[in-house]
Write a protein that holds these residues in place. Structure first.
Motif, short mmCIF file in Angstrom:
data_model
loop_
_atom_site.label_atom_id
_atom_site.label_comp_id
_atom_site.label_asym_id
_atom_site.label_seq_id
_atom_site.Cartn_x
_atom_site.Cartn_y
_atom_site.Cartn_z
N ALA A 1 0.66 -1.23 0.04
CA ALA A 1 0.09 0.01 -0.12
C ALA A 1 1.03 1.35 0.15
N PRO A 2 0.35 2.04 -0.76
CA PRO A 2 1.30 3.48 -0.95
C PRO A 2 1.45 3.89 0.48
N GLU A 3 2.34 4.40 0.86
CA GLU A 3 2.74 5.15 2.27
C GLU A 3 1.50 6.46 2.37
N LEU A 4 1.13 6.54 3.36
CA LEU A 4 0.44 7.57 3.38
C LEU A 4 0.59 8.36 4.96
N THR A 5 1.34 9.55 4.91
CA THR A 5 2.01 9.89 6.27
C THR A 5 0.57 11.15 6.74
N LEU A 6 0.49 10.95 7.88
CA LEU A 6 -0.42 12.10 8.44
C LEU A 6 0.27 13.48 8.80
N PRO A 7 -0.02 14.42 8.59
CA PRO A 7 0.52 15.62 9.00
C PRO A 7 0.79 15.77 10.67
N GLU A 8 1.76 16.65 10.88
CA GLU A 8 1.77 16.80 12.39
C GLU A 8 1.06 17.97 12.61
N ALA A 9 0.57 17.92 13.88
CA ALA A 9 -0.49 18.64 14.18
C ALA A 9 0.17 20.15 14.86
N PRO A 10 -0.30 21.07 14.69
CA PRO A 10 0.15 22.42 15.28
C PRO A 10 -0.38 22.37 16.92
N VAL A 11 0.35 22.97 17.77
CA VAL A 11 -0.14 22.81 19.40
C VAL A 11 -1.48 23.46 19.60
N GLU A 12 -1.83 24.26 18.57
CA GLU A 12 -3.26 24.86 18.96
C GLU A 12 -4.41 24.18 18.32
N VAL A 13 -4.28 22.83 17.49
CA VAL A 13 -5.09 22.08 17.14
C VAL A 13 -6.71 21.95 17.97
N GLU A 14 -6.34 21.56 19.33
CA GLU A 14 -7.49 21.39 20.19
C GLU A 14 -8.17 22.66 20.55
N ALA A 15 -7.52 23.86 20.79
CA ALA A 15 -8.02 24.99 20.91
C ALA A 15 -8.73 25.33 19.88
N ALA A 16 -8.38 25.26 18.53
CA ALA A 16 -9.16 25.75 17.33
C ALA A 16 -10.39 24.89 17.21
N ALA A 17 -10.30 23.39 17.44
CA ALA A 17 -11.34 22.75 17.47
C ALA A 17 -12.65 23.09 18.30
N GLN A 18 -12.01 23.39 19.69
CA GLN A 18 -12.83 23.95 20.82
C GLN A 18 -13.70 25.11 20.41
N ALA A 19 -13.10 26.10 19.76
CA ALA A 19 -13.62 27.35 19.26
C ALA A 19 -14.67 27.20 18.29
N ALA A 20 -14.52 26.13 17.44
CA ALA A 20 -15.50 25.97 16.33
C ALA A 20 -16.56 25.26 16.93
N ILE A 21 -16.46 24.39 18.01
CA ILE A 21 -17.42 23.58 18.72
C ILE A 21 -18.22 24.85 19.25
N ASP A 22 -17.58 25.73 20.29
CA ASP A 22 -18.27 26.64 20.83
C ASP A 22 -19.12 27.53 19.93
N ALA A 23 -18.71 28.08 18.83
CA ALA A 23 -19.41 28.69 17.90
C ALA A 23 -20.56 28.14 17.34
N ALA A 24 -20.62 26.58 17.08
CA ALA A 24 -21.54 25.80 16.71
C ALA A 24 -22.66 25.80 17.74
N LYS A 25 -22.32 25.64 19.12
CA LYS A 25 -23.11 25.42 20.30
C LYS A 25 -24.01 26.94 20.19
#
Ligand SMILES: Nc1ncnc2c1ncn2[C@@H]1O[C@H](COP(=O)(O)OP(=O)(O)O)[C@@H](O)[C@H]1O
Ligand SMILES: [Mg+2]
Length: 435
Positions: A342-366
């Motif tokens: 299977a061709p190699e598929l590497t996942l990108p490194e996530a920057p430190v703020e990825v959770e904070a960004a996720a949380q902000a998007a969730i708060d906006a949706a709420k």
């Protein structure tokens, strides 16, 4: 049909009529079908009898028929009463698989409806996208996850579908250890789970920008509640994935015993268009698991007896196609031997703020959900936020039936697939009843 079964059917049909007559709700059993796991009696009600009068008698009927539970269903043919088949036949994965190939892209096998039709789920469909499996211990959640995983690994090339498996107990996906479809080896430790989810969230953003979605990545999670309870922003990351993952070709298929508010936020639950529910212990749990009232999930029989529930349409009962860990391994080994690397598929490194960004998007949706609930008008910047976080609104609009529509269409398109020969249900006509 064995003689014993024949006698059983006649006896139960007589009992049904007797109990209904005693409760001033005369009706006649005209016949029925015998599926691998269920017997379905068709009832003709006397003109003055209301349906509600009969469904109220569920407990009396179960007692008289000496079965654990009865279930009702309204159909064009009349009222159906379902009881367990006393001589159940297994529904096996291998028994169904040969006739199903080739499956269309990113399509998993779930099981068989009791009239013998295969139930498939097309992940790319907005009506499927992410799947929440629930049910009490022994209902068959882990087996269902294995069936989904194995059908994807056997039916799809690794260039089309990759799998990522999270399981705190480390047992559910053992059969898949050597498949080329695995994006990473089995992920058991919460730290690794978090790290993988962060990378997936990042990949989702990258793919969004590039408009890519292949290979599709299916994240399979057993014991979702345990995972969420480890904290560490895991719920925020998972919520982001179910909100926006589909377009980026990332799908979550997760199992948990009881998806109550204590375990999963409403926002996360609202973003699972398809729910697969096995036996639950109470009507209240049935409501939580299916997201609707009176589904009857509390009267399912366990061990792979499930219902598929999507917004707006009637729940669909099915038996999960069973494959043992050992058989799964044998079949997967065959594919692994033939498969190209299977061709190699590497996942990108996530920057430190990825959770904070996720949380902000969730708060906006709420906030947005709250405003919608209160009937507040949208402001234009809020509407942009809808697009940004892909929030589908309170109840995800879904239709299980579309997956089924597709299935029937698929059956008929003999050009793309061999015609399937599934055993049709055996019909049963009650003696003395007009056929
Ligand atoms: N589809 C099925 N067909 C037949 N037996 C099943 C099926 N699903 C589950 N079982 C039986 O029930 C047991 C429990 O299933 P499991 O998937 O481990 O339940 P859960 O994960 O919900 O606790 C299995 O070991 C198997 O014996
Ligand atoms: Mg389990």
């Amino acid at each position: 049909m064995t003689r014993m079964l024949r006698q059983y059917l006649e006896h139960q049909a007589d009992e049904l009529e007797r109990v209904l007559l005693n409760h001033r709700a005369p009706a006649r059993v005209t016949g029925g079908t015998i599926g691998p796991r269920l017997i379905r009696f068709t009832l003709d009600l006397a003109p003055q009898v209301r349906m509600a009068a009969i469904t109220a008698l569920a407990d009396d009927l179960a007692l008289a028929l000496k079965v654990t539970s009865v279930r009702f269903e309204k159909t064009a043919q009349g009222l159906i009463i379902e009881i367990p088949n006393p001589e159940p036949r297994p529904v096996t994965f291998m028994g169904m698989w040969a006739d199903l190939q080739p499956l269309p892209a990113a399509t998993a096998l779930l099981g068989s409806t009791d009239d013998g039709a295969p139930l498939l789920a097309r992940l790319a469909s907005p009506d499927v996208a992410h799947v929440l499996i629930s049910g009490t211990t022994g209902s068959g959640k882990t087996v269902l996850l294995r069936t989904i995983a194995v059908s994807l690994a056997l039916g799809q090339a690794p260039t089309e579908v990759r799998l990522m498996c999270f399981d705190p107990k480390g047992r559910a996906f053992r059969a898949l250890t050597d498949t080329p479809h695995l994006l990473r080896q089995m992920i058991v430790e919460p730290v690794e789970v978090r790290e993988s989810l962060r990378s997936l969230t990042r990949l989702m953003e990258v793919r969004d920008r590039q408009g890519e979605h292949l290979p599709r990545i299916v994240v399979l999670v057993d014991e979702l509640a345990d995972l969420v309870m480890t904290g560490d922003g895991i719920e925020a990351l998972l919520t982001r994935l179910v909100q926006r993952g589909r377009e980026a070709g990332i799908h979550l298929v997760a199992a948990t015993q009881r998806p109550s508010a204590a375990v999963l936020s409403g926002l996360m639950r609202a973003n699972f268009p398809l729910r697969l529910v096995g036996k639950v212990v109470s009507a209240e749990d049935a409501r939580i698991a299916t997201g609707r009232g009176q589904s009857g999930a509390e009267s399912l029989n366990g061990r792979g007896d499930f219902m598929a529930v999507g917004g707006g349409t009637a729940a669909l009962r099915f038996q999960v196609a069973f494959i043992s860990e050992q058989d799964a391994r044998i079949e997967l080994d065959k594919v692994a031997a033939e498969a190209k690397i299977a061709p190699e598929l590497t996942l990108p490194e996530a920057p430190v703020e990825v959770e904070a960004a996720a949380q902000a998007a969730i708060d906006a949706a709420k906030l947005l959900a709250l405003e919608q609930q209160n009937g507040a008008p949208f402001r234009s910047n809020r509407q942009r936020e809808i697009a940004l976080c892909g929030y589908a609104g309170g109840a995800a609009t879904t239709r299980v039936e579309q997956a089924l529509d597709w299935m029937t269409a698929h059956d008929e398109s003999a050009t793309t697939t061999t015609k399937k020969r599934f055993s049709l249900p055996t019909f049963f006509n009650k003696s003395g009843a007009a056929a």
